[in-house]
Design a protein around this motif. Structure first.
Motif, PDB file in Angstrom:
ATOM      1  N   TYR A   1      -3.075   0.762   0.112  1.00  0.00           N
ATOM      2  CA  TYR A   1      -1.700   0.762  -0.375  1.00  0.00           C
ATOM      3  C   TYR A   1      -0.711   0.088   0.575  1.00  0.00           C
ATOM      4  O   TYR A   1       0.256  -0.542   0.131  1.00  0.00           O
ATOM      5  CB  TYR A   1      -1.271   2.201  -0.670  1.00  0.00           C
ATOM      6  N   ASP A   2      -0.941   0.215   1.882  1.00  0.00           N
ATOM      7  CA  ASP A   2      -0.029  -0.440   2.837  1.00  0.00           C
ATOM      8  C   ASP A   2      -0.019  -1.954   2.623  1.00  0.00           C
ATOM      9  O   ASP A   2       1.049  -2.579   2.569  1.00  0.00           O
ATOM     10  CB  ASP A   2      -0.449  -0.119   4.274  1.00  0.00           C
ATOM     11  N   SER A   3      -1.199  -2.543   2.520  1.00  0.00           N
ATOM     12  CA  SER A   3      -1.302  -3.992   2.302  1.00  0.00           C
ATOM     13  C   SER A   3      -0.734  -4.378   0.941  1.00  0.00           C
ATOM     14  O   SER A   3      -0.101  -5.431   0.784  1.00  0.00           O
ATOM     15  CB  SER A   3      -2.770  -4.438   2.403  1.00  0.00           C
ATOM     16  N   ALA A   4      -0.945  -3.496  -0.062  1.00  0.00           N
ATOM     17  CA  ALA A   4      -0.420  -3.780  -1.396  1.00  0.00           C
ATOM     18  C   ALA A   4       1.100  -3.859  -1.363  1.00  0.00           C
ATOM     19  O   ALA A   4       1.710  -4.779  -1.928  1.00  0.00           O
ATOM     20  CB  ALA A   4      -0.872  -2.705  -2.376  1.00  0.00           C
ATOM     21  N   ILE A   5       1.747  -2.901  -0.669  1.00  0.00           N
ATOM     22  CA  ILE A   5       3.214  -2.877  -0.595  1.00  0.00           C
ATOM     23  C   ILE A   5       3.747  -4.127   0.099  1.00  0.00           C
ATOM     24  O   ILE A   5       4.727  -4.736  -0.340  1.00  0.00           O
ATOM     25  CB  ILE A   5       3.681  -1.596   0.126  1.00  0.00           C
ATOM     26  N   LEU A   6       3.102  -4.532   1.192  1.00  0.00           N
ATOM     27  CA  LEU A   6       3.534  -5.742   1.900  1.00  0.00           C
ATOM     28  C   LEU A   6       3.466  -6.969   0.981  1.00  0.00           C
ATOM     29  O   LEU A   6       4.381  -7.799   0.965  1.00  0.00           O
ATOM     30  CB  LEU A   6       2.659  -5.952   3.138  1.00  0.00           C
ATOM     31  N   CYS A   7       2.386  -7.090   0.215  1.00  0.00           N
ATOM     32  CA  CYS A   7       2.237  -8.227  -0.707  1.00  0.00           C
ATOM     33  C   CYS A   7       3.302  -8.181  -1.806  1.00  0.00           C
ATOM     34  O   CYS A   7       3.898  -9.209  -2.151  1.00  0.00           O
ATOM     35  CB  CYS A   7       0.842  -8.223  -1.329  1.00  0.00           C
TER      36      CYS A   7
END
Length: 650
Positions: free
Chosen positions: A605-611
């Motif tokens: 989820y962290d990487s998803a939010i950044l994208c």
């Protein structure tokens, strides 16, 4: 005897060692009386204003119907989808300092034509995305082109043959091959180039006659503006010396100065163009066989054989402009060879033209037949593919300049028919006979132009009409297919959802395009997209992989492959393709958003939010992205931030 002696010195010539003899008032009056032009000259002078009015009215009436048309073909990329044009006045600095299509595409384009784009930016600032104004200004520009051509001819014909100038200008005004140039707003570059090029010639002729430097400066400035409109004006490096040094020739010093100024202006433009392309990191791209079918010739002899067939087609379109087609790309004209009789007929025709120019100029350097042939051949040479391969094998707009020569030749044929002989003074009665013939030609051409203007109403009408004339044209099949599967609307270019029948019809057109030209990359990409939309994911994957075989440098195909694997729930493979796409284009918002969706489904989820945040900052639609951001924050236990994004959506 004394009067004859004075008349011999009237042109400023004198015997060596003798003083010039000034004419008395009496001898001047007598000479003026003797040099009185025939009655036809008086008629022509009295008809000058009528000629101008007729030309203005006919040119305007022929094309005023286009103002109800919408944006067609390249109009959208030049205006509504051009990032610099849509800035209005603020975009002008970018338009002046970047290549022609920089505001629409990031790939290399090797042209620098800022003048028409600057006009589009001003129009956008004043009227917004309104095709009516664009078409209306094109009509005004076309009227200006007709008048510029007429007044150029007026300067090179004898006063007693003013009817020739009128007839040639009228034939140019009504020529049906010009419909593409006027009806396609994008072709403003052609109109401006023509207008300024012939204004330049007229001004330089005025300088040549009077010696006034203001006309020299005006002529050179106009020529530079013609180059800023389109590089086509380079052909006037051949036309201008011919007109001033061969056709006129009376004052060589002025002629050489005007020609030198013209060449200097061209050098300045080419240096400016080179600097703009260099600082834009423009990359040279090879000519595609899809764009220019001549590039698909397997050998040099076949290439030149095909070139002569194309030249024959240009001559046919100039003399019999029917049928008219918006595109002559792959398979419209097959590759030829020198075993073809048609090729040799075309070679003989063009060789005869060159020989005719030489023979007629030997007899009379002011021969209008030679002028017509030089204008036709000189302006066509740049587009002939003889000197180098250009981006198109054949285009009707490439005849816009060359048709001036055909117009002169047809006017001379009418003169010969009217008088029964060549290069004689027209009498008042035959003029009306010639006008009657011109009226008949105008009516016939008017019907052709009116029908063709209607076909340029919108993309749907144009593609449908032209595919009926050229069903094996690869690009026309692709354009119609793309329009159907993407739902591209006619008026504003915004996407609409295509129905099932339209989708299947579009797939048929795209398949035709690929059958005609198997290496058609864009057709492979759009077929992959079309099958994806219909849920035929196996077929979509097939065409996406076929597209990738042709190009590995396009982020779109990687993004499309990611989409196929995503719906198959193979999120890791989809993620890898998204990364390939963003590696090629770090500002590709759609691919970055899809990368975020892959991370989301993989529960990273962290990487998803950044994208997601990066995608929105680059232009991704936040209403489509924020729901996933809110869900990602909730999955991380941050319900406060999740509520912020949920409220934003509402």
């Amino acid at each position: 005897m004394r009067l004859k002696s004075k008349n011999r010195h009237f042109n400023g010539e004198q015997d060596a060692g003798k003083q010039p003899v000034l004419q008395s008032t009496y001898s001047h009056k007598t000479s003026e009386k003797k040099l009185q032009p025939p009655a036809i000259s008086n008629v022509s002078r009295s008809f000058l204003n009528i000629y101008v009015i007729v030309l203005v009215v006919v040119a305007a009436v022929f094309y005023i119907g286009t103002i109800t048309n919408g944006y067609v073909m390249d109009d959208l990329e030049m205006i509504q989808r051009n990032a610099f044009v849509t800035k209005g006045l603020a975009g002008i600095p970018d338009l002046l300092s970047t290549p022609h299509l920089k505001g629409f595409m990031t790939t290399g384009n090797e042209t620098y034509r800022p003048l028409s784009l600057v006009m589009f930016a001003i129009e956008y600032a004043l009227f917004g995305a309104n095709p009516t104004w664009g078409h209306l200004i094109n009509v005004f520009c076309y009227v200006g082109c007709v008048l510029a051509f007429f007044f150029f001819l007026k300067k090179i014909v004898e006063p007693k043959r003013l009817f020739i100038a009128f007839a040639a200008a009228l034939i140019f005004a009504i020529h049906p091959v010009h419909t593409e140039v006027v009806a396609n707003i994008k072709s403003r570059d052609e109109l401006l180039c023509f207008l300024f090029a012939f204004l330049s010639l007229s001004a330089l002729l005025r300088y040549h006659a009077t010696g006034s430097y203001r006309y020299l400066v005006a002529g050179l400035v106009a020529y530079f503006f013609a180059l800023l409109a389109k590089e086509t004006a380079i052909s006037f490096l051949l036309i201008t010396p011919f007109v001033l040094l061969v056709f006129k020739k009376s004052n060589r010093r002025r002629a050489y100065l005007a020609v030198a100024g013209t060449y200097s202006g061209a050098v300045v433009f080419l240096l400016l163009r080179a600097a703009v392309l260099y600082h834009s990191h423009n990359v040279h791209t090879s000519v595609s066989a899809l764009d220019n079918f001549i590039a698909g010739a397997s050998s040099l002899p076949d290439r030149f054989a095909t070139i002569f067939v194309v030249l024959g087609m240009y001559l046919k379109l100039a003399l019999l402009p029917y049928p008219l087609i918006s595109d002559y790309s792959k398979n419209t004209i097959p590759i030829a060879n020198f075993s073809s009789t048609v090729v040799w007929v075309c070679v003989l025709f063009y060789a005869s033209m060159v020989l005719l120019i030489i023979f007629r100029l030997r007899e009379n350097r002011k021969d209008l037949w030679a002028m017509g042939l030089v204008l036709y051949l000189g302006n066509l040479l740049l587009f002939s593919n003889i000197l180098f391969l250009i981006g198109s094998g054949l285009n009707e707009r490439f005849l816009f300049f060359s048709s001036t020569g055909i117009a002169i030749l047809v006017a001379l044929v009418i003169e010969r028919w009217v008088t029964g002989r060549v290069d004689v003074s027209l009498k008042p009665i035959p003029i009306y006979k010639g006008i009657a013939l011109l009226a008949l030609i105008t009516i016939v051409c008017g019907k052709v132009v009116s029908a063709r203007n209607a076909e340029w109403k919108d993309n749907t009408t144009l593609y449908t009409a032209d595919l009926a004339k050229a069903p094996d044209n690869a690009r026309l099949n692709y354009c119609r297919g793309y329009q159907l599967v993407s739902g591209d609307s006619d008026e504003d270019g915004t996407a609409v959802t295509p129905g099932p029948e339209g989708m299947q019809e579009g797939i048929g057109y795209l398949s035709n395009a690929l059958r005609i030209y198997p290496g058609y990359y864009s057709a492979r990409v759009e077929l992959g997209t079309a099958y994806f939309k219909t849920g035929a994911f196996d077929s979509s994957l097939k065409y996406d992989l076929l597209a990738m075989q042709l190009r590995q440098d396009d982020p779109v195909v990687y993004s499309n492959l990611a989409g196929v694997y995503f719906v198959r729930k193979d999120y890791r493979t989809a993620l890898n393709y998204c990364r390939e796409a963003t590696a090629l284009n770090g500002r590709y918002a759609s691919a970055i958003k899809n990368e975020g969706l892959c991370y989301y489904n993989l529960k990273v989820y962290d990487s998803a939010i950044l994208c997601f945040k990066q995608a929105v900052s680059l232009g991704a639609v936040y209403k489509d992205t924020y729901p996933f951001m809110a869900s990602a924050y909730r999955a991380l236990g941050d319900s406060v931030t999740a509520k912020v994004y949920e409220r934003t959506i509402k």
